[in-house]
Scaffold this motif. Structure first.
Motif, PDB file in Angstrom:
ATOM      1  N   ALA A   1      -2.659 -31.319 -50.313  1.00 57.57           N
ATOM      2  CA  ALA A   1      -3.584 -30.856 -49.280  1.00 57.57           C
ATOM      3  C   ALA A   1      -2.804 -30.259 -48.118  1.00 57.57           C
ATOM      4  N   GLN A   2      -3.449 -29.322 -47.479  1.00 59.36           N
ATOM      5  CA  GLN A   2      -2.806 -28.683 -46.325  1.00 59.36           C
ATOM      6  C   GLN A   2      -3.500 -29.143 -45.053  1.00 59.36           C
ATOM      7  N   SER A   3      -2.724 -29.327 -43.996  1.00 57.39           N
ATOM      8  CA  SER A   3      -3.338 -29.669 -42.723  1.00 57.39           C
ATOM      9  C   SER A   3      -2.382 -29.349 -41.595  1.00 57.39           C
ATOM     10  N   VAL A   4      -2.938 -29.284 -40.429  1.00 54.86           N
ATOM     11  CA  VAL A   4      -2.176 -29.029 -39.216  1.00 54.86           C
ATOM     12  C   VAL A   4      -2.586 -30.054 -38.177  1.00 54.86           C
ATOM     13  N   THR A   5      -1.608 -30.674 -37.513  1.00 53.13           N
ATOM     14  CA  THR A   5      -1.886 -31.646 -36.463  1.00 53.13           C
ATOM     15  C   THR A   5      -1.206 -31.213 -35.185  1.00 53.13           C
ATOM     16  N   GLN A   6      -2.004 -30.992 -34.172  1.00 60.72           N
ATOM     17  CA  GLN A   6      -1.450 -30.754 -32.849  1.00 60.72           C
ATOM     18  C   GLN A   6      -1.497 -32.091 -32.120  1.00 60.72           C
ATOM     19  N   LEU A   7      -0.339 -32.550 -31.738  1.00 64.96           N
ATOM     20  CA  LEU A   7      -0.188 -33.937 -31.336  1.00 64.96           C
ATOM     21  C   LEU A   7      -0.756 -34.241 -29.959  1.00 64.96           C
ATOM     22  N   ASP A   8      -0.968 -33.225 -29.153  1.00 58.90           N
ATOM     23  CA  ASP A   8      -1.495 -33.427 -27.808  1.00 58.90           C
ATOM     24  C   ASP A   8      -2.710 -32.544 -27.613  1.00 58.90           C
ATOM     25  N   SER A   9      -3.816 -33.117 -27.196  1.00 58.64           N
ATOM     26  CA  SER A   9      -4.987 -32.286 -26.929  1.00 58.64           C
ATOM     27  C   SER A   9      -4.886 -31.626 -25.552  1.00 58.64           C
ATOM     28  N   HIS A  10      -4.158 -32.275 -24.628  1.00 56.73           N
ATOM     29  CA  HIS A  10      -3.972 -31.709 -23.293  1.00 56.73           C
ATOM     30  C   HIS A  10      -2.516 -31.904 -22.879  1.00 56.73           C
ATOM     31  N   VAL A  11      -1.947 -30.858 -22.280  1.00 57.05           N
ATOM     32  CA  VAL A  11      -0.607 -30.931 -21.705  1.00 57.05           C
ATOM     33  C   VAL A  11      -0.677 -30.334 -20.303  1.00 57.05           C
ATOM     34  N   SER A  12      -0.056 -31.020 -19.372  1.00 54.80           N
ATOM     35  CA  SER A  12      -0.041 -30.551 -17.998  1.00 54.80           C
ATOM     36  C   SER A  12       1.403 -30.462 -17.524  1.00 54.80           C
ATOM     37  N   VAL A  13       1.805 -29.310 -16.990  1.00 52.24           N
ATOM     38  CA  VAL A  13       3.169 -29.118 -16.494  1.00 52.24           C
ATOM     39  C   VAL A  13       3.106 -28.452 -15.137  1.00 52.24           C
ATOM     40  N   SER A  14       4.172 -28.585 -14.380  1.00 49.12           N
ATOM     41  CA  SER A  14       4.277 -27.879 -13.104  1.00 49.12           C
ATOM     42  C   SER A  14       4.842 -26.491 -13.341  1.00 49.12           C
ATOM     43  N   GLU A  15       4.422 -25.571 -12.516  1.00 41.96           N
ATOM     44  CA  GLU A  15       4.933 -24.204 -12.618  1.00 41.96           C
ATOM     45  C   GLU A  15       6.452 -24.214 -12.509  1.00 41.96           C
ATOM     46  N   GLY A  16       7.116 -23.459 -13.410  1.00 45.25           N
ATOM     47  CA  GLY A  16       8.571 -23.391 -13.387  1.00 45.25           C
ATOM     48  C   GLY A  16       9.265 -24.428 -14.248  1.00 45.25           C
ATOM     49  N   THR A  17       8.527 -25.387 -14.784  1.00 46.32           N
ATOM     50  CA  THR A  17       9.127 -26.412 -15.652  1.00 46.32           C
ATOM     51  C   THR A  17       8.886 -26.053 -17.114  1.00 46.32           C
ATOM     52  N   PRO A  18       9.644 -26.686 -18.029  1.00 55.88           N
ATOM     53  CA  PRO A  18       9.511 -26.324 -19.451  1.00 55.88           C
ATOM     54  C   PRO A  18       8.177 -26.759 -20.052  1.00 55.88           C
ATOM     55  N   VAL A  19       7.789 -26.014 -21.072  1.00 48.15           N
ATOM     56  CA  VAL A  19       6.579 -26.303 -21.833  1.00 48.15           C
ATOM     57  C   VAL A  19       6.960 -26.711 -23.248  1.00 48.15           C
ATOM     58  N   LEU A  20       6.330 -27.764 -23.746  1.00 47.49           N
ATOM     59  CA  LEU A  20       6.488 -28.178 -25.145  1.00 47.49           C
ATOM     60  C   LEU A  20       5.109 -28.499 -25.694  1.00 47.49           C
ATOM     61  N   LEU A  21       4.687 -27.753 -26.691  1.00 49.39           N
ATOM     62  CA  LEU A  21       3.436 -28.022 -27.384  1.00 49.39           C
ATOM     63  C   LEU A  21       3.783 -28.341 -28.831  1.00 49.39           C
ATOM     64  N   ARG A  22       3.341 -29.506 -29.282  1.00 45.69           N
ATOM     65  CA  ARG A  22       3.809 -30.014 -30.569  1.00 45.69           C
ATOM     66  C   ARG A  22       2.835 -29.735 -31.700  1.00 45.69           C
ATOM     67  N   CYS A  23       3.412 -29.425 -32.855  1.00 49.24           N
ATOM     68  CA  CYS A  23       2.602 -29.134 -34.038  1.00 49.24           C
ATOM     69  C   CYS A  23       3.324 -29.661 -35.267  1.00 49.24           C
ATOM     70  N   ASN A  24       2.632 -30.427 -36.075  1.00 53.34           N
ATOM     71  CA  ASN A  24       3.138 -30.857 -37.376  1.00 53.34           C
ATOM     72  C   ASN A  24       2.195 -30.353 -38.459  1.00 53.34           C
ATOM     73  N   TYR A  25       2.742 -30.075 -39.601  1.00 49.72           N
ATOM     74  CA  TYR A  25       1.925 -29.548 -40.681  1.00 49.72           C
ATOM     75  C   TYR A  25       2.246 -30.297 -41.957  1.00 49.72           C
TER      76      TYR A  25
END
Lengths: 112, 112
Positions: A1-25
């Motif tokens: 079976a195929q699936s995709v999981t995005q581990l965070d429904s909401h991410v909040s960062v300050s302007e100028g800081t790094p962004v990480l959005l997680r995805c597992n498949y």
């Protein structure tokens, strides 16, 4: 079976800081992987895609993602967040044929 | 330069009405798709088409039908609209092969 999981429904960062959005498949095949962005009341726009070439993929607006087969991950990153990055982000896996599988999305908030 | 055009941004229809959502693409793409997008559920595939007059059911085809008489046009039909079909509807197209989608801007349908 195929699936995709995005581990965070909401991410909040300050302007100028790094962004990480997680995805597992999970996929029985060698997948093609995509990240899309959706700004409020807009359609989805392709940010970047992985199709079995280089594992580090660069996209538009300074985003990039790394395909890690051993971890079955395809996390989206950006070194420095901008206010205009606030949006919904979708990780998508394509296996064979014409079927794409979407994650449920991660809402990114950028704090000034 | 708009490439996937959805005929309406906002629609309000009454329960029981027959509703047509139109999508046109100008990129000569073989594949076209209809998704609905709901909070917390992400994007769910309703129908897709990989050629003229061809159609395949997606994950949630009940209550919907589609028509693809010409390569550039893919119509979604709600035979008898119901309130649980209130949603954002997104049309997309793609070339055959490991390519991403191009999305339209979406149609927000409200059924009252």
């Amino acid at each position: 079976a195929q699936s995709v999981t995005q581990l965070d429904s909401h991410v909040s960062v300050s302007e100028g800081t790094p962004v990480l959005l997680r995805c597992n498949y999970s996929s029985s095949y060698s997948p093609s992987l995509f990240w899309y962005v959706q700004h409020p009341n807009k359609g989805l726009q392709l940010l970047l895609k992985y199709t079995s070439a280089a594992t580090l993929v660069k996209g538009i607006n300074g985003f990039e993602a790394e395909f890690k087969k051993s971890e079955t991950s395809f996390h989206l990153t950006k070194p420095s967040a901008h206010m205009s990055d606030a949006a919904e982000y979708f990780c998508v896996v394509r296996v064979t044929g014409n079927q794409f599988y979407f994650g449920t999305g991660t809402s990114l908030t950028v704090i000034p | 330069d708009v490439k996937v055009t959805q005929s309406s941004r906002y629609l309000v229809k009454r329960t029981g009405e027959k509703v047509f959502l139109e999508c046109v693409q100008d990129m000569d793409h073989e594949n076209m798709f209809w998704y609905r997008q709901d909070p917390g559920l992400g994007l769910r595939l309703i129908y897709f088409s990989y050629d003229v007059k061809m159609k395949e059911k997606g994950d949630i085809p009940e209550g919907y039908s589609v028509s693809r008489e010409k390569k550039e046009r893919f119509s979604l039909i709600l035979e008898s609209a119901s309130t649980n079909q209130t949603s954002m509807y997104l049309c997309a197209s793609s070339r055959r092969g490991p390519y991403g989608y191009t999305f339209g801007s979406g149609t927000r349908l409200t059924v009252v």
